[in-house]
Design an enzyme around this catalytic site. Structure first.
Site, PDB file in Angstrom:
ATOM      1  N   ASP A   1       0.813  -1.229   0.000  1.00 31.87           N
ATOM      2  CA  ASP A   1       0.000   0.000   0.000  1.00 31.87           C
ATOM      3  C   ASP A   1       0.840   1.270   0.000  1.00 31.87           C
ATOM      4  O   ASP A   1       0.435   2.302   0.550  1.00 31.87           O
ATOM      5  CB  ASP A   1      -0.969   0.010   1.197  1.00 31.87           C
ATOM      6  CG  ASP A   1      -1.870  -1.200   1.204  1.00 31.87           C
ATOM      7  OD1 ASP A   1      -2.247  -1.658   0.115  1.00 31.87           O
ATOM      8  OD2 ASP A   1      -2.180  -1.700   2.303  1.00 31.87           O
TER       9      ASP A   1
ATOM     10  N   LYS B   1       1.812   2.066  -5.128  1.00 32.89           N
ATOM     11  CA  LYS B   1       2.357   1.484  -6.374  1.00 32.89           C
ATOM     12  C   LYS B   1       1.423   1.744  -7.548  1.00 32.89           C
ATOM     13  O   LYS B   1       1.864   2.080  -8.642  1.00 32.89           O
ATOM     14  CB  LYS B   1       2.570  -0.037  -6.195  1.00 32.89           C
ATOM     15  CG  LYS B   1       3.559  -0.387  -5.101  1.00 32.89           C
ATOM     16  CD  LYS B   1       3.656  -1.894  -4.891  1.00 32.89           C
ATOM     17  CE  LYS B   1       2.407  -2.516  -4.305  1.00 32.89           C
ATOM     18  NZ  LYS B   1       2.089  -2.118  -2.927  1.00 32.89           N
TER      19      LYS B   1
ATOM     20  N   GLY C   1      -4.548  -4.382  -3.768  1.00 33.33           N
ATOM     21  CA  GLY C   1      -5.554  -3.358  -4.046  1.00 33.33           C
ATOM     22  C   GLY C   1      -4.804  -2.112  -4.446  1.00 33.33           C
ATOM     23  O   GLY C   1      -4.139  -1.499  -3.615  1.00 33.33           O
ATOM     24  N   HIS C   2      -4.819  -1.766  -5.728  1.00 36.33           N
ATOM     25  CA  HIS C   2      -4.033  -0.639  -6.232  1.00 36.33           C
ATOM     26  C   HIS C   2      -4.990   0.465  -6.668  1.00 36.33           C
ATOM     27  O   HIS C   2      -5.861   0.252  -7.510  1.00 36.33           O
ATOM     28  CB  HIS C   2      -3.144  -1.092  -7.398  1.00 36.33           C
ATOM     29  CG  HIS C   2      -2.116  -2.101  -6.969  1.00 36.33           C
ATOM     30  ND1 HIS C   2      -1.236  -2.691  -7.835  1.00 36.33           N
ATOM     31  CD2 HIS C   2      -1.822  -2.608  -5.745  1.00 36.33           C
ATOM     32  CE1 HIS C   2      -0.448  -3.523  -7.156  1.00 36.33           C
ATOM     33  NE2 HIS C   2      -0.793  -3.506  -5.895  1.00 36.33           N
TER      34      HIS C   2
ATOM     35  N   GLN D   1       2.009  -6.081  -3.104  1.00 35.74           N
ATOM     36  CA  GLN D   1       2.489  -6.176  -1.711  1.00 35.74           C
ATOM     37  C   GLN D   1       3.758  -5.325  -1.536  1.00 35.74           C
ATOM     38  O   GLN D   1       3.935  -4.354  -2.251  1.00 35.74           O
ATOM     39  CB  GLN D   1       2.723  -7.645  -1.303  1.00 35.74           C
ATOM     40  CG  GLN D   1       1.433  -8.467  -1.165  1.00 35.74           C
ATOM     41  CD  GLN D   1       0.861  -8.995  -2.455  1.00 35.74           C
ATOM     42  OE1 GLN D   1       1.539  -9.646  -3.220  1.00 35.74           O
ATOM     43  NE2 GLN D   1      -0.399  -8.734  -2.717  1.00 35.74           N
TER      44      GLN D   1
HETATM   45  P1  GDP Z   1      -0.758   0.251  -3.551  1.00 40.97           P
HETATM   46  O1  GDP Z   1      -1.362  -1.013  -3.060  1.00 40.97           O
HETATM   47  O2  GDP Z   1       0.706   0.336  -3.302  1.00 40.97           O
HETATM   48  O3  GDP Z   1      -1.102   0.557  -4.982  1.00 40.97           O
HETATM   49  O4  GDP Z   1      -1.396   1.426  -2.678  1.00 40.97           O
HETATM   50  P2  GDP Z   1      -2.963   1.586  -2.310  1.00 40.97           P
HETATM   51  O5  GDP Z   1      -3.689   2.063  -3.503  1.00 40.97           O
HETATM   52  O6  GDP Z   1      -3.459   0.376  -1.621  1.00 40.97           O
HETATM   53  O7  GDP Z   1      -2.868   2.699  -1.185  1.00 40.97           O
HETATM   54  C1  GDP Z   1      -2.361   3.962  -1.423  1.00 40.97           C
HETATM   55  C2  GDP Z   1      -3.447   4.987  -1.118  1.00 40.97           C
HETATM   56  O8  GDP Z   1      -2.877   6.260  -1.035  1.00 40.97           O
HETATM   57  C3  GDP Z   1      -4.504   5.081  -2.208  1.00 40.97           C
HETATM   58  O9  GDP Z   1      -5.728   5.430  -1.632  1.00 40.97           O
HETATM   59  C4  GDP Z   1      -3.986   6.210  -3.095  1.00 40.97           C
HETATM   60  O10 GDP Z   1      -5.020   6.890  -3.804  1.00 40.97           O
HETATM   61  C5  GDP Z   1      -3.386   7.112  -2.056  1.00 40.97           C
HETATM   62  N1  GDP Z   1      -2.222   7.902  -2.499  1.00 40.97           N
HETATM   63  C6  GDP Z   1      -1.222   7.541  -3.348  1.00 40.97           C
HETATM   64  N2  GDP Z   1      -0.282   8.510  -3.403  1.00 40.97           N
HETATM   65  C7  GDP Z   1      -0.700   9.487  -2.572  1.00 40.97           C
HETATM   66  C8  GDP Z   1      -0.122  10.741  -2.173  1.00 40.97           C
HETATM   67  O11 GDP Z   1       0.956  11.137  -2.578  1.00 40.97           O
HETATM   68  N3  GDP Z   1      -0.842  11.473  -1.269  1.00 40.97           N
HETATM   69  C9  GDP Z   1      -2.035  11.060  -0.771  1.00 40.97           C
HETATM   70  N4  GDP Z   1      -2.644  11.844   0.103  1.00 40.97           N
HETATM   71  N5  GDP Z   1      -2.595   9.895  -1.128  1.00 40.97           N
HETATM   72  C10 GDP Z   1      -1.922   9.120  -2.004  1.00 40.97           C
HETATM   73  P1  IMO Z   2      -0.881  -4.211  -2.211  1.00 36.68           P
HETATM   74  O1  IMO Z   2      -0.446  -4.773  -3.545  1.00 36.68           O
HETATM   75  C1  IMO Z   2      -0.949  -4.635   2.117  1.00 36.68           C
HETATM   76  C2  IMO Z   2      -1.026  -8.716   3.715  1.00 36.68           C
HETATM   77  C3  IMO Z   2      -2.290  -9.136   4.430  1.00 36.68           C
HETATM   78  C4  IMO Z   2      -1.703 -10.082   5.456  1.00 36.68           C
HETATM   79  C5  IMO Z   2      -0.589 -10.786   4.672  1.00 36.68           C
HETATM   80  C6  IMO Z   2      -0.980 -12.132   4.096  1.00 36.68           C
HETATM   81  O2  IMO Z   2      -2.189  -3.517  -2.249  1.00 36.68           O
HETATM   82  O3  IMO Z   2       0.212  -3.430  -1.577  1.00 36.68           O
HETATM   83  P2  IMO Z   2      -2.491 -12.858   2.020  1.00 36.68           P
HETATM   84  O4  IMO Z   2      -3.947 -12.634   1.736  1.00 36.68           O
HETATM   85  O5  IMO Z   2      -1.576 -12.310   0.984  1.00 36.68           O
HETATM   86  O6  IMO Z   2      -2.182 -14.288   2.343  1.00 36.68           O
HETATM   87  O7  IMO Z   2      -2.196 -12.030   3.393  1.00 36.68           O
HETATM   88  O8  IMO Z   2      -0.258  -9.901   3.621  1.00 36.68           O
HETATM   89  N1  IMO Z   2      -1.223  -8.207   2.339  1.00 36.68           N
HETATM   90  C7  IMO Z   2      -1.157  -6.904   2.006  1.00 36.68           C
HETATM   91  N2  IMO Z   2      -0.992  -5.810   2.778  1.00 36.68           N
HETATM   92  N3  IMO Z   2      -1.041  -4.511   0.778  1.00 36.68           N
HETATM   93  C8  IMO Z   2      -1.177  -5.604   0.000  1.00 36.68           C
HETATM   94  O9  IMO Z   2      -1.155  -5.546  -1.344  1.00 36.68           O
HETATM   95  C9  IMO Z   2      -1.291  -6.871   0.609  1.00 36.68           C
HETATM   96  N4  IMO Z   2      -1.440  -8.134   0.143  1.00 36.68           N
HETATM   97  C10 IMO Z   2      -1.385  -8.937   1.209  1.00 36.68           C
HETATM   98  O10 IMO Z   2      -2.927  -8.036   5.033  1.00 36.68           O
HETATM   99  O11 IMO Z   2      -1.101  -9.371   6.490  1.00 36.68           O
HETATM  100 MG    MG Z   3      -2.873  -1.640  -1.800  1.00 37.28          MG
END
Ligand code: GDP
Ligand code: IMO
Ligand code: MG
Length: 429
Positions: free
Chosen positions: A13, A16, A40-41, A224
């Protein structure tokens, strides 16, 4: 312009998805190489939020997208995601998306086992996403998995499902004491969607190889984060795949010499979802403020993310494990209102300072972070697009991250939207 791997450096998270979407403009192909719909991206384009779990984020820019052999794919989720994208006017038809014939299928028994196992563990649970990821990779390793190529020989597929479900049911009924599953139901469900799936199946490795010969540029989208890696993370509180850059090659069937740039995505602080050690976690009002300001809720499960300070033991570990050639710092804007910002430079354990990430959970749980303190900038930076316009204290904080990690910062993200981005140094020249 080289092939670029995007990896998370912390516990996922990091943002990416936003960066892959941004960089997709300069790529021909975008490839997922591991994980599944545990990811979840989130992308925000023109104020509209799109979340992808399986399909590479490059689909938003309508690039050719690939799901590599290293990904585990829930076929029902895949079709839902294709429909979701279409309802947002994003085409994900077989012209734009291909799935490796070697990728493994997540089937309903994987999800059942994932949740039954977590329930049985009680307090000791990992806090998985419950998507069946671990059980699917288990079947792959024990050579019982079902792959996309098996859908092309439906009698063989039926046979494999019947054989494996017999074993799964024994385990579900006798060990977990939960409901069993009827293999004929799974077969029927798959027969209903098979014809939709088949046009997506391809030999992704061969297409990518041909593309490389043709000077196409590939962007590899990691899921991840490094500390959730099955080999290098906080085992057993990890996911079940290798998430580091080296696996971009293996998980997509591309030779390792084709990986040119490795970009580590770093959230300006740290978050973690699920259980497991997290040395810089904050349990006070600052942690709560970061969680609130950063809207730190999981994009897949909606769980609150645990929050804490930036940890350089973690970042240096990621720099070494991935051979990072550049960093992207995300969510710097979330720190705008803080008076003081801390960076953990080492851990203290048993009276000694350590700077290498330890493998033992008990050690990690008893590590105390050694902090240095930086003054906040107390200014809204979310509208800044030129690095020079950042407040001096923000620049100092970033310079310190570069200095401690030994890796150059290329991009700084100051908001969720594609436009809220400061390009410090171009990745795609
Ligand atoms: P990922 O799994 O690495 O793709 O990240 P996620 O999408 O799960 O979580 C990142 C969250 O931060 C999302 O809700 C994005 O919209 C948000 N986000 C990404 N970059 C920024 C930033 O520079 N500032 C803020 N405030 N939010 C951001
Ligand atoms: P993105 O790509 C954050 C965590 C789960 C749990 C552990 C194992 O959005 O960054 P699993 O279902 O993979 O067997 O769970 O890994 N986890 C993540 N945490 N971002 C993710 O993906 C994750 N994918 C798995 O919360 O701790
Ligand atoms: Mg994510």
């Amino acid at each position: 312009m080289g092939n670029t791997v995007i990896v998370g450096t912390q516990w996922g998270d990091e943002g990416k998805g936003k960066i892959v979407d941004l960089l997709s403009e300069h790529a021909d192909y975008v490839v997922r190489f591991q994980g599944g719909n545990n990811a979840g991206h989130t992308m925000v384009v023109n104020g509209k939020e799109i979340i992808s779990h399986l399909i590479p984020s490059g689909i938003i820019q309508q690039k050719k997208c690939f799901i590599g052999n290293g990904v585990v794919v829930d076929p029902f989720v895949l079709l839902e995601e294709i429909d979701y994208l279409l309802s947002n006017n994003i085409d994900a038809s077989p012209d734009l998306l291909k799935i490796s014939n070697r990728a493994h299928l997540i089937l309903p028994y994987h999800r059942l086992i994932d949740s039954a196992r977590e329930a049985k563990k009680g307090d000791k649970k990992i806090g998985t996403t419950g998507r069946g990821i671990g059980p699917c990779y288990e079947d792959k390793a024990t050579r019982r998995g079902i792959r996309f190529c098996d859908l092309l020989d439906i009698e063989l597929f039926k046979d494999k499902v019947r054989t494996i479900v017999e074993e799964k049911n024994f385990y579900l009924e006798r060990y977990f004491k939960t409901d069993t599953i009827n293999p004929e139901l799974i077969i029927d469900q798959i027969l209903q969607i098979k014809d939709k799936l088949i046009p997506y199946i391809a030999d992704v490795s061969v297409i990518l190889f041909d593309g490389i010969q043709d000077n196409k540029t590939i962007l590899f989208e990691g899921a991840q984060g490094t500390h959730l890696d099955i080999e290098h993370g906080t085992y057993p509180f990890v996911t079940s795949s290798s998430v580091v850059a080296g696996n971009a090659a293996n998980g997509s069937g591309v030779g390792p010499c084709n990986l040119n740039e490795i970009i580590g995505i770093v959230k300006a602080y740290t978050t973690r979802v699920g259980a497991g050690p997290f040395a810089t976690e904050l349990f006070d009002e600052i942690g709560a403020e970061i969680q609130k300001t950063g809207s730190e809720f999981g994009a897949t499960t909606g769980r609150k993310r645990r929050c804490g300070w930036l940890d350089m033991v973690v970042l240096k570990n990621a720099a070494r494990l991935n051979s990072l050639t550049g960093l992207v710092i995300t969510k710097l804007d979330v720190l705008d209102d803080l008076d003081e910002i801390k960076i953990c430079t080492a851990y203290e354990y048993n009276g000694k300072q350590i700077s290498d990430f330890p493998p033992e959970i008990k050690v990690l749980e008893n590590c105390t972070p050694v902090y240095e303190s930086h003054p906040g900038w107390k200014q809204d930076i979310s509208g800044i697009t030129d690095f020079n316009d950042l407040p001096e204290n923000a620049k100092r904080y970033l310079a310190r991250v570069e200095e401690l990690s030994g890796v150059k910062i290329k991009i700084v993200s100051v908001g969720p939207g594609r436009e809220a981005t400061i390009i410090k140094e171009s990745i795609f020249n």
